[in-house]
Design an enzyme around this catalytic site. Structure first.
Site, short mmCIF file in Angstrom:
data_model
loop_
_atom_site.label_atom_id
_atom_site.label_comp_id
_atom_site.label_asym_id
_atom_site.label_seq_id
_atom_site.Cartn_x
_atom_site.Cartn_y
_atom_site.Cartn_z
N GLY A 105 -0.56 5.43 4.41
CA GLY A 105 -1.14 6.75 4.69
C GLY A 105 -2.63 6.66 4.88
O GLY A 105 -3.13 6.16 5.90
N SER B 87 -0.29 4.39 -1.71
CA SER B 87 -1.55 3.80 -2.17
C SER B 87 -1.65 2.30 -1.93
O SER B 87 -2.11 1.55 -2.80
CB SER B 87 -1.79 4.16 -3.63
OG SER B 87 -1.91 5.56 -3.74
N HIS C 182 10.06 12.15 5.15
CA HIS C 182 8.88 11.89 4.31
C HIS C 182 8.85 12.91 3.16
O HIS C 182 9.24 14.06 3.33
CB HIS C 182 7.61 12.00 5.17
CG HIS C 182 6.39 11.53 4.43
ND1 HIS C 182 5.70 12.33 3.56
CD2 HIS C 182 5.79 10.32 4.40
CE1 HIS C 182 4.70 11.64 3.04
NE2 HIS C 182 4.73 10.42 3.52
N GLU D 160 8.95 5.07 -1.07
CA GLU D 160 7.66 5.66 -1.41
C GLU D 160 7.76 6.47 -2.70
O GLU D 160 8.21 7.63 -2.67
CB GLU D 160 7.20 6.58 -0.28
CG GLU D 160 7.01 5.90 1.04
CD GLU D 160 5.98 6.63 1.90
OE1 GLU D 160 4.95 6.02 2.19
OE2 GLU D 160 6.20 7.79 2.24
N ASN E 162 1.04 6.21 8.86
CA ASN E 162 1.30 7.65 8.85
C ASN E 162 -0.04 8.38 8.78
O ASN E 162 -0.64 8.48 7.72
CB ASN E 162 2.17 7.99 7.62
CG ASN E 162 2.44 9.48 7.51
OD1 ASN E 162 2.13 10.26 8.43
ND2 ASN E 162 3.01 9.89 6.39
N TRP E 163 -0.49 8.86 9.94
CA TRP E 163 -1.80 9.52 9.98
C TRP E 163 -1.77 10.93 9.39
O TRP E 163 -2.80 11.55 9.22
CB TRP E 163 -2.30 9.58 11.42
CG TRP E 163 -2.78 8.27 11.98
CD1 TRP E 163 -2.73 7.05 11.38
CD2 TRP E 163 -3.38 8.06 13.27
NE1 TRP E 163 -3.26 6.09 12.20
CE2 TRP E 163 -3.67 6.68 13.37
CE3 TRP E 163 -3.70 8.88 14.35
CZ2 TRP E 163 -4.26 6.11 14.50
CZ3 TRP E 163 -4.29 8.33 15.47
CH2 TRP E 163 -4.57 6.96 15.54
N LYS E 164 -0.56 11.43 9.16
CA LYS E 164 -0.40 12.82 8.66
C LYS E 164 -1.14 13.78 9.60
O LYS E 164 -1.16 13.53 10.80
CB LYS E 164 -0.87 12.92 7.21
CG LYS E 164 -0.22 11.84 6.33
CD LYS E 164 -0.35 12.07 4.87
CE LYS E 164 0.27 10.91 4.12
NZ LYS E 164 0.38 11.12 2.70
N GLY F 254 -1.04 8.82 -2.05
CA GLY F 254 -2.33 9.48 -1.84
C GLY F 254 -3.36 9.19 -2.93
O GLY F 254 -4.31 9.94 -3.10
C1 PEP Z 1 2.47 8.28 2.71
O1 PEP Z 1 2.29 9.46 2.38
O2 PEP Z 1 3.40 7.96 3.48
C2 PEP Z 1 1.57 7.26 2.19
C3 PEP Z 1 1.95 6.00 2.19
O3 PEP Z 1 0.39 7.73 1.74
P1 PEP Z 1 -0.80 6.91 1.02
O4 PEP Z 1 -0.87 5.55 1.63
O5 PEP Z 1 -2.00 7.73 1.32
O6 PEP Z 1 -0.44 6.86 -0.41
#
Ligand code: PEP
Length: 256
Positions: free
Chosen positions: A236, A215, A97, A167, A10-12, A173
């Site tokens: 992410g 994370s 999400h 999640e 997920n590149w956001k 994050g």
């Molecule tokens: C996400 O927001 O889907 C995610 C997995 O973020 P991160 O890996 O940065 O925690």
């Protein structure tokens, strides 16, 4: 049939420019080619989807989107439909999400998006997860309700092989030090499968894929693969760092 692992990136709203997106894509492709048991799905921002789909990539690599409209077409300014992205060649869509839920998406809206994805032959990745945990287990009720309402009324045929990304919002994050423990992930995955079994039957539960996201980094991925009982990951920030993402892919591939 043996289930393949899947890692979804997920590149956001990153990166800032197409050139950098292509660079990350190319780096990921090199690792993806070497994997035996794992599919890789990159979900870039909408504007990068078409240019990236025109590049070469191996059979186990796919592109997806981070969101779709709950509507099919019409006067919905700024929205993008499942059919549009499917017509470009996208295969997956992340749906529900937590960052979109925080912008107002309800379980009912997410249920509609799930149906739209199925209608357009796009594979949805349904995200669920609690804001916080408590010792009374209220977070489990919260997750159960998200699953129940997001899948309510969908025909069973669509749910064969359903992919759910668990999640926990409190861990998103951050760094691997703040991620959920592999043992807690294992327990939650079992819980999610139990809920799916209760709602839709044992076969649907056994065929489902449960991913963990929040994370995941090179430092904690192997332990989660070993203990967490997951079928893959939703990644992410680490998916934008080729060295990190490559390590995550290779560690996931150790699970056969
Ligand atoms: C996400 O927001 O889907 C995610 C997995 O973020 P991160 O890996 O940065 O925690």
């Amino acid at each position: 049939m043996k289930k393949r692992n899947i890692v979804v990136a997920n590149w956001k709203m990153n990166p800032e420019m197409l050139d950098i997106a292509k660079e990350i894509f190319n780096n990921t492709r090199l690792t993806a080619k070497s994997l035996k048991n794992t599919d890789v799905c990159l979900c870039p921002p909408f504007p990068f989807l078409h240019p990236l789909l025109k590049l070469n990539y191996p059979k186990n690599m796919f592109l997806g989107v981070q969101n779709i409209s709950s509507e099919i077409k019409g006067a919905f300014t700024g929205e993008v439909s499942a059919y549009m992205v499917k017509s470009l060649g996208a295969s997956f869509s992340i749906i529900g999400h937590s960052e979109r839920r925080a912008m107002g998406e309800s379980n009912e809206m997410i249920r509609k998006k799930m149906q739209t994805a199925f209608d357009a032959d796009l594979t949805p990745i349904l995200c669920v997860g609690e804001k916080e945990r408590d010792k009374d287990g209220n977070h489990l009720e919260f997750i159960k309700n998200q699953i129940k309402e997001s899948l309510f009324g969908l025909q069973k045929k669509y749910l064969v092989g359903i992919t759910i990304a668990y999640e926990p919002i409190w861990a998103i994050g951050k760094s691997y030090l703040d991620a959920m423990s592999p043992t807690d992930i294992h327990e939650t995955v079992l819980f999610i499968k139990k809920i799916i079994g209760e709602l839709f039957g044992r076969d649907i539960a056994l065929g489902s894929k449960i991913l963990y996201g929040a994370s995941v980094e090179a430092e904690n991925v192997s332990e989660i693969v070993r203990i967490g009982n997951v079928d893959g990951f939703l990644v992410g920030h680490a998916s934008l760092v080729p060295k990190q993402f490559s390590a995550i892919l290779k560690a996931t591939d150790m699970k056969r």
